[in-house]
Motif scaffolding. Structure first.
Motif, mmCIF file in Angstrom:
data_model
loop_
_atom_site.group_PDB
_atom_site.id
_atom_site.type_symbol
_atom_site.label_atom_id
_atom_site.label_comp_id
_atom_site.label_asym_id
_atom_site.label_seq_id
_atom_site.Cartn_x
_atom_site.Cartn_y
_atom_site.Cartn_z
ATOM 1 N N ASN A 29 73.560 40.271 62.960
ATOM 2 C CA ASN A 29 72.458 41.158 62.567
ATOM 3 C C ASN A 29 71.451 40.457 61.652
ATOM 4 O O ASN A 29 71.832 39.689 60.764
ATOM 5 C CB ASN A 29 73.001 42.394 61.853
ATOM 6 N N GLY A 30 70.184 40.751 61.869
ATOM 7 C CA GLY A 30 69.118 40.178 61.065
ATOM 8 C C GLY A 30 68.074 39.511 61.938
ATOM 9 O O GLY A 30 68.186 39.468 63.168
ATOM 10 N N ASN A 175 54.559 42.429 61.733
ATOM 11 C CA ASN A 175 55.672 41.737 61.085
ATOM 12 C C ASN A 175 56.463 42.669 60.175
ATOM 13 O O ASN A 175 57.692 42.557 60.073
ATOM 14 C CB ASN A 175 55.151 40.535 60.299
ATOM 15 N N ASN A 176 55.773 43.581 59.499
ATOM 16 C CA ASN A 176 56.478 44.569 58.659
ATOM 17 C C ASN A 176 57.397 45.438 59.515
ATOM 18 O O ASN A 176 58.515 45.766 59.113
ATOM 19 C CB ASN A 176 55.474 45.439 57.908
ATOM 20 N N LEU A 177 56.912 45.810 60.693
ATOM 21 C CA LEU A 177 57.716 46.627 61.609
ATOM 22 C C LEU A 177 58.938 45.849 62.086
ATOM 23 O O LEU A 177 60.062 46.375 62.106
ATOM 24 C CB LEU A 177 56.855 47.059 62.796
ATOM 25 N N LEU A 178 58.748 44.588 62.443
ATOM 26 C CA LEU A 178 59.870 43.757 62.880
ATOM 27 C C LEU A 178 60.910 43.609 61.781
ATOM 28 O O LEU A 178 62.117 43.675 62.024
ATOM 29 C CB LEU A 178 59.374 42.367 63.288
ATOM 30 N N SER A 179 60.447 43.394 60.562
ATOM 31 C CA SER A 179 61.355 43.214 59.434
ATOM 32 C C SER A 179 62.215 44.455 59.223
ATOM 33 O O SER A 179 63.423 44.363 58.968
ATOM 34 C CB SER A 179 60.556 42.903 58.167
ATOM 35 N N GLU A 180 61.609 45.620 59.350
ATOM 36 C CA GLU A 180 62.340 46.875 59.198
ATOM 37 C C GLU A 180 63.390 47.027 60.287
ATOM 38 O O GLU A 180 64.530 47.418 60.030
ATOM 39 C CB GLU A 180 61.351 48.047 59.245
ATOM 40 N N ILE A 181 63.024 46.697 61.507
ATOM 41 C CA ILE A 181 63.940 46.817 62.642
ATOM 42 C C ILE A 181 65.135 45.880 62.471
ATOM 43 O O ILE A 181 66.280 46.230 62.779
ATOM 44 C CB ILE A 181 63.204 46.500 63.956
ATOM 45 N N GLY A 182 64.879 44.684 61.942
ATOM 46 C CA GLY A 182 65.903 43.654 61.858
ATOM 47 C C GLY A 182 67.000 43.913 60.856
ATOM 48 O O GLY A 182 67.945 43.116 60.759
ATOM 49 N N VAL A 187 67.552 40.625 65.885
ATOM 50 C CA VAL A 187 66.193 40.431 66.401
ATOM 51 C C VAL A 187 65.942 38.935 66.521
ATOM 52 O O VAL A 187 66.042 38.204 65.535
ATOM 53 C CB VAL A 187 65.129 41.067 65.490
ATOM 54 N N ILE A 188 65.648 38.478 67.736
ATOM 55 C CA ILE A 188 65.296 37.080 67.957
ATOM 56 C C ILE A 188 63.786 36.984 68.077
ATOM 57 O O ILE A 188 63.184 37.593 68.963
ATOM 58 C CB ILE A 188 65.948 36.520 69.228
#
Length: 288
Positions: A29-30, A175-182, A187-188
């Motif tokens: 995860n991450g 990028n903020n959205l990706l960070s939250e999802i990760g 997330v690759i």
């Protein structure tokens, strides 16, 4: 905790182009950043993980099960945002998401409606839900891409060059959205933009010519270069470019600067430079 294991993955395309050369990785995860120049093999690796093509050798294991092309297992667990994705020209965002949700196996209409509404809110697209996706700006289309990738609550999300072409504001929002999802899933992030990896990822790998040349934590890579990067302003024909191991060059205020790697001071007017992830990237590429 999700786990993705990639073991000795290789792929050669017709004509002898070796896209992947015995790549092995272990992810949990991450946010995981996959860095490399265009044509390095990043998209080939993403397509193979997604089950869109078969490797010539090696295997992929996700949460204990081997991934095979077309496997139902990976389809249920995967959210994929490719570098380029097409849309039906006249369908609204809500209608297209509903269609994609059905394809992902979300059979209940009420469940689809609830998920789609929540995802449109999360990606800040709810006010545009009745507009054709084909009319969206680049940033809006990428956020729609994330919305469709999140349908069905996947545990593995792949995003391939997601911020290419976005303006700085849209890039930050994405990028903020990706960070939250990760925070809860794997997330690759496949990209050639070092800054995105530096800002988002706790682990990373660098790939070149289909070969994995480095993997680890960005902070550890940067720390290992402390005191080994030197910078100097030069003339374009300066012999310093031949005398030292130049890892990168750039213009600042119209003047050409070079960065070199050296264990000790190279002298000759070079000044120490605080190492960053871009220096890591270019150092790895120039030594491989």
């Amino acid at each position: 905790m999700n786990r993705l294991t990639i073991e000795q993955l290789s792929k050669t395309y017709p004509g002898g182009v070796k896209a992947l050369n015995a790549i092995s990785l272990e992810l949990s995860n991450g946010m995981f950043g996959l860095l490399g120049p265009n044509g390095a093999g990043k998209s080939s690796l993403m397509r193979t993980i997604a089950g869109l093509q078969s490797p010539d050798s090696g295997r992929i294991i996700f949460n204990g099960s081997t991934v095979t092309p077309g496997s139902v297992l990976i389809k249920k667990q995967l959210g994929y945002l490719p570098q380029d994705f097409g849309v039906y020209p006249k369908l609204s965002a809500a209608t297209l998401l509903d269609h994609l949700a059905i394809l992902k196996g979300i059979a209940q209409k009420a469940e689809r409606k609830e998920q789609i509404g929540a995802l449109l809110q999360r990606t800040n697209l709810y006010a545009h839900k009745d507009k054709a996706v084909s009319s969206f700006s680049g940033g809006m289309r990428q956020r729609f891409g994330i919305a469709q990738a999140l349908l069905g609550n996947p545990q593995l999300i792949i995003v391939d060059e997601p911020t290419a072409g976005l303006d700085p504001e849209e890039r930050n929002r994405f990028n903020n959205l990706l960070s939250e999802i990760g925070e809860q899933v794997i997330v690759i992030l496949s990209t050639h933009l070092v800054e995105d990896v530096r800002n988002l990822c706790t682990n990373m790998a660098i790939i070149q010519n289909g070969t994995l040349i480095a993997t680890g934590r960005p902070d550890d890579f940067v720390k290992a270069l402390d005191g080994k990067i030197w910078s100097k302003r030069i003339d374009k024909k300066d012999e310093a470019q031949q005398a030292h191991r130049v890892i990168s060059s750039h213009f600042t205020a119209g003047k050409l600067h070079i960065n070199v790697y050296a264990e000790d001071t190279p002298g000759d007017g070079f000044l120490p430079k605080q190492a960053d992830l871009e220096d890591v990237y270019f150092t790895q590429l120039t030594q491989s």
